[in-house]
Design an enzyme around this catalytic site. Sequence first.
Site, PDB file in Angstrom:
ATOM      1  CD  GLU A  42       1.954   5.986 -41.653  1.00 54.74           C
ATOM      2  OE1 GLU A  42       0.829   6.409 -41.303  1.00 54.74           O
ATOM      3  OE2 GLU A  42       3.005   6.557 -41.396  1.00 54.74           O
ATOM      4  NE  ARG A 267      -9.017   7.007 -34.896  1.00 57.90           N
ATOM      5  CZ  ARG A 267      -8.064   6.717 -35.773  1.00 57.90           C
ATOM      6  NH1 ARG A 267      -8.142   7.118 -37.025  1.00 57.90           N
ATOM      7  NH2 ARG A 267      -7.023   6.015 -35.404  1.00 57.90           N
ATOM      8  CE  LYS A 277      -0.927   2.560 -37.437  1.00 53.51           C
ATOM      9  NZ  LYS A 277      -0.734   2.385 -38.884  1.00 53.51           N
TER      10      LYS A 277
HETATM   11  P1  ATP Z   1      -3.401   4.929 -35.739  1.00 55.37           P
HETATM   12  O1  ATP Z   1      -4.134   6.144 -35.319  1.00 55.37           O
HETATM   13  O2  ATP Z   1      -3.624   3.749 -34.865  1.00 55.37           O
HETATM   14  O3  ATP Z   1      -1.948   5.168 -36.020  1.00 55.37           O
HETATM   15  P2  ATP Z   1      -3.910   5.137 -38.482  1.00 55.37           P
HETATM   16  O4  ATP Z   1      -5.192   5.676 -38.931  1.00 55.37           O
HETATM   17  O5  ATP Z   1      -2.733   6.007 -38.558  1.00 55.37           O
HETATM   18  O6  ATP Z   1      -4.090   4.501 -37.064  1.00 55.37           O
HETATM   19  P3  ATP Z   1      -3.346   3.528 -40.753  1.00 55.37           P
HETATM   20  O7  ATP Z   1      -2.390   2.417 -40.844  1.00 55.37           O
HETATM   21  O8  ATP Z   1      -3.035   4.768 -41.474  1.00 55.37           O
HETATM   22  O9  ATP Z   1      -3.554   3.810 -39.207  1.00 55.37           O
HETATM   23  O10 ATP Z   1      -4.809   3.032 -41.068  1.00 55.37           O
HETATM   24  C1  ATP Z   1      -5.175   2.198 -42.133  1.00 55.37           C
HETATM   25  C2  ATP Z   1      -6.648   2.330 -42.333  1.00 55.37           C
HETATM   26  O11 ATP Z   1      -7.355   1.926 -41.168  1.00 55.37           O
HETATM   27  C3  ATP Z   1      -7.045   3.756 -42.619  1.00 55.37           C
HETATM   28  O12 ATP Z   1      -7.940   3.767 -43.694  1.00 55.37           O
HETATM   29  C4  ATP Z   1      -7.674   4.215 -41.350  1.00 55.37           C
HETATM   30  O13 ATP Z   1      -8.643   5.182 -41.586  1.00 55.37           O
HETATM   31  C5  ATP Z   1      -8.262   2.926 -40.782  1.00 55.37           C
HETATM   32  N1  ATP Z   1      -8.350   3.019 -39.329  1.00 55.37           N
HETATM   33  C6  ATP Z   1      -7.354   3.219 -38.460  1.00 55.37           C
HETATM   34  N2  ATP Z   1      -7.816   3.299 -37.204  1.00 55.37           N
HETATM   35  C7  ATP Z   1      -9.159   3.145 -37.268  1.00 55.37           C
HETATM   36  C8  ATP Z   1     -10.222   3.137 -36.316  1.00 55.37           C
HETATM   37  N3  ATP Z   1      -9.998   3.320 -35.019  1.00 55.37           N
HETATM   38  N4  ATP Z   1     -11.483   2.940 -36.763  1.00 55.37           N
HETATM   39  C9  ATP Z   1     -11.719   2.756 -38.063  1.00 55.37           C
HETATM   40  N5  ATP Z   1     -10.780   2.749 -39.016  1.00 55.37           N
HETATM   41  C10 ATP Z   1      -9.501   2.955 -38.638  1.00 55.37           C
HETATM   42 MG    MG Z   2      -1.876   6.933 -40.082  1.00 51.44          MG
END
Ligand code: ATP
Ligand code: MG
Length: 565
Positions: A42, A267, A277
């Site tokens: 995102e 994760r 983020k």
């Molecule tokens: P955040 O919690 O930091 O906002 P998010 O999951 O909302 O992270 P996205 O931009 O939606 O961030 O994530 C893009 C991809 O990266 C998704 O497939 C998500 O599952 C993966 N991802 C995000 N954070 C992690 C993590 N800590 N470990 C493994 N994969 C991750």
């Molecule tokens: Mg997200």
Amino acid sequence: MSDKNATPAAESAGLDFIRTRILADRAAGKFDGRLHTRFPPEPNGYLHLGHAKSIFLNFGVAREYGGKCNLRFDDTNPLKEDTEYVDSIREDVRWLGGDWEGREFYSSDYFDQLYAYAEQLIMAGKAYVDSSTAEEIRARRGTLTEPGVDSPYRNRSVEENLDLFRRMKAGEFPDGAHVLRAKIDMASPNLVMRDPTLYRIRHAEHHRTGNKWCIYPMYDFTHCISDSIEHITHSLCTLEFENNRELYDWVLEALGAYRPQQIEFARLSVTHTVLSKRKLIQLVREGHVRGWDDPRMPTLCGLRRRGVPAEALRAFCARIGLARADSTVDYSMLDFCVREHLNAHAPRVMAVLNPVKVVITNYPEGQVEWFDMPYDPEDASRGSRAVPFSRELYIERDDFRMDPPRKFFRLSPGAEVRLRYAYFITCQEAVLDADGNVTELRCTYDPASRGGNSPDGRRVRGTLHWVSAAHALPAEVRLYDHLFLADDPNDVPEGSSFTDFINPDSLRVITGYLEPSLAEAPEGQSVQFERIGYFCRDRDSRPGRPVYNRTVTLKDTWAKLEKKG
Ligand code: ATP
Ligand code: MG
């Protein structure tokens, strides 16, 4: 390979559960043997260490098994997203070696299709417009132990729903007046299935679609349909989406659309840092760090600026592997991977970070000798540089002791040591100031030990690094430590914020004295300062005033100290 054999064979080959599953699906002819993954960030912040795990996984399996991997920006929230983030994400994915081969997609490109699907659900009696307030919707949702309550608008006719939804789209209503919800089951044990919202009104400009839309699809609705439109075969995501899988399957089934296989994995969490983020944005906005690419940040751009090589991140992610249960990895494992890579790749040079002056009393005044020194003592093919030696030098203050403890093989009154690649020297006298601090060491050298070789077989135990005082290049050296002192800054006592646990000494700036060969070193180059650690040339460097970031110390001093204490 037959389906029956695929799984055990893969597992015995040491493959993780996702690769095992992909090979099994392929062997079974599922998805016509295709493999197509995607990395779906995102664009509402910069990528961090956690994303690296997902990038290596998605692009990695595609490359290993001859599949494809898309880069897809899941941009459904006009309020939080920005092209600045899109640009940084592209750069970071590329840095890690992710190649989307031009398949760069945006969920916002699917807004028309998503809207059509929403109408399709309404016409099938599977979605309705709810005119309740957000609070009313929340109040009727129920809890884990109690079922929810149907909205009074749940049984609106298809015609009324369609009319209201079209008027929502036409901009007739203010934000929050209505939402479109899936009509599933308010008593479902899975809260995600209790008539989730599919569309909301937001009179806001989108960074790609401008003012075309005033209704925006929710993440869950968009995400599964985007995967479907792109014919993704394996939709790999983190564990918190396990409950959403039921909804994704319901939506795609209700639409009769193509359905990928979702597989969840743990994760990545790492000690002494935060990987969210939202929290990273807060660190930047409140000025706790110097920006997104501050080398203390766990962002990919921060790690890169600190000097962490992409290959070290790859090794780190390979080492932690994939699991089905969440766990926290110790930051020292990342440091280990960084050291391992840099040890093999970073040229060795000399720098003194906490200097004390050495005067070689029997060395001719005004004389300068240039010693040829290899960048890698074990591999001459990696080249060498000339380093000046003169009568006045700097050595590390810690390398001298007035009263040396046992087994201190460095310099002390009367002791002889080797100056790396130069000469043996013997300390004749330590000059002290009124407070007893050493201000200068007066030493003699043995001209017969030129190159640092013993002239007569006599041994010296210590070898010190040094720089010629007159030729030394003063540099700003930034020494970093963990951004958070707490092991888990995500888990803080009630009433406090994670920012209360920031390490006040996470950055210490000192002046270091570098050998002059580093004057023109390129930005971003990693070097080993012998006996100290790995450092990376920062982009803040100016002619005559280099800036170096400490990437990691040479040895794991934290672990050592902990053991001792
Ligand atoms: P955040 O919690 O930091 O906002 P998010 O999951 O909302 O992270 P996205 O931009 O939606 O961030 O994530 C893009 C991809 O990266 C998704 O497939 C998500 O599952 C993966 N991802 C995000 N954070 C992690 C993590 N800590 N470990 C493994 N994969 C991750
Ligand atoms: Mg997200």
